[in-house]
Scaffold this motif. Structure first.
Motif, PDB file in Angstrom:
ATOM      1  N   GLY A 182       0.777  -1.232   0.000  1.00  0.00           N
ATOM      2  CA  GLY A 182       0.000   0.000   0.000  1.00  0.00           C
ATOM      3  C   GLY A 182       0.803   1.273   0.000  1.00  0.00           C
ATOM      4  O   GLY A 182       0.251   2.358   0.187  1.00  0.00           O
ATOM      5  N   TYR A 183       2.114   1.183  -0.221  1.00  0.00           N
ATOM      6  CA  TYR A 183       2.965   2.375  -0.228  1.00  0.00           C
ATOM      7  C   TYR A 183       2.560   3.325  -1.353  1.00  0.00           C
ATOM      8  O   TYR A 183       2.446   4.537  -1.144  1.00  0.00           O
ATOM      9  CB  TYR A 183       4.433   1.959  -0.362  1.00  0.00           C
ATOM     10  N   SER A 184       2.338   2.778  -2.537  1.00  0.00           N
ATOM     11  CA  SER A 184       2.009   3.613  -3.698  1.00  0.00           C
ATOM     12  C   SER A 184       0.686   4.342  -3.494  1.00  0.00           C
ATOM     13  O   SER A 184       0.554   5.530  -3.822  1.00  0.00           O
ATOM     14  CB  SER A 184       1.951   2.766  -4.969  1.00  0.00           C
ATOM     15  N   ALA A 185      -0.302   3.661  -2.959  1.00  0.00           N
ATOM     16  CA  ALA A 185      -1.610   4.280  -2.718  1.00  0.00           C
ATOM     17  C   ALA A 185      -1.500   5.379  -1.657  1.00  0.00           C
ATOM     18  O   ALA A 185      -2.101   6.447  -1.803  1.00  0.00           O
ATOM     19  CB  ALA A 185      -2.620   3.234  -2.295  1.00  0.00           C
ATOM     20  N   ALA A 186      -0.745   5.123  -0.605  1.00  0.00           N
ATOM     21  CA  ALA A 186      -0.581   6.126   0.455  1.00  0.00           C
ATOM     22  C   ALA A 186       0.128   7.366  -0.093  1.00  0.00           C
ATOM     23  O   ALA A 186      -0.254   8.497   0.216  1.00  0.00           O
ATOM     24  CB  ALA A 186       0.203   5.539   1.617  1.00  0.00           C
ATOM     25  N   ALA A 238       0.113   8.415  -3.184  1.00  0.00           N
ATOM     26  CA  ALA A 238      -0.818   9.114  -4.069  1.00  0.00           C
ATOM     27  C   ALA A 238      -1.830   9.927  -3.263  1.00  0.00           C
ATOM     28  O   ALA A 238      -2.166  11.054  -3.633  1.00  0.00           O
ATOM     29  CB  ALA A 238      -1.530   8.111  -4.966  1.00  0.00           C
ATOM     30  N   LYS A 239      -2.322   9.368  -2.155  1.00  0.00           N
ATOM     31  CA  LYS A 239      -3.293  10.079  -1.313  1.00  0.00           C
ATOM     32  C   LYS A 239      -2.669  11.336  -0.708  1.00  0.00           C
ATOM     33  O   LYS A 239      -3.290  12.398  -0.666  1.00  0.00           O
ATOM     34  CB  LYS A 239      -3.811   9.173  -0.202  1.00  0.00           C
ATOM     35  N   VAL A 240      -1.429  11.213  -0.221  1.00  0.00           N
ATOM     36  CA  VAL A 240      -0.729  12.373   0.354  1.00  0.00           C
ATOM     37  C   VAL A 240      -0.549  13.440  -0.709  1.00  0.00           C
ATOM     38  O   VAL A 240      -0.785  14.626  -0.472  1.00  0.00           O
ATOM     39  CB  VAL A 240       0.630  11.953   0.952  1.00  0.00           C
ATOM     40  N   SER A 241      -0.139  13.028  -1.892  1.00  0.00           N
ATOM     41  CA  SER A 241       0.092  13.965  -2.980  1.00  0.00           C
ATOM     42  C   SER A 241      -1.181  14.724  -3.334  1.00  0.00           C
ATOM     43  O   SER A 241      -1.161  15.937  -3.535  1.00  0.00           O
ATOM     44  CB  SER A 241       0.617  13.216  -4.198  1.00  0.00           C
TER      45      SER A 241
END
Length: 64
Positions: free
Chosen positions: A13-17, A19-22
């Motif tokens: 889930g690193y990529s999703a997290a 993207a959400k922060v961005s």
């Protein structure tokens, strides 16, 4: 054609997290994303051009 591949970052889930922060802060976290965002701002017309011209002058005045 690319068949994809396995990614530990996607699995945990690193990529999703990231993207959400961005999206939340409104600033892309990749260099190419930031470059594209700056390009869109600068090309928006008069205001963008004014900022593009005046910013280097202000930086020069402040730091020299």
């Amino acid at each position: 054609m690319n068949k994809g591949g396995f990614s530990w970052k996607r699995l945990i889930g690193y990529s999703a997290a990231k993207a959400k922060v961005s999206r939340k802060i409104g600033i892309p976290l990749t260099k190419s994303g930031r470059d594209q965002k700056i390009g869109r701002i600068v090309s928006k017309g008069c205001l963008g051009m004014l900022a593009a011209i005046s910013l280097p002058i202000l930086v020069f005045i402040i730091f020299y």
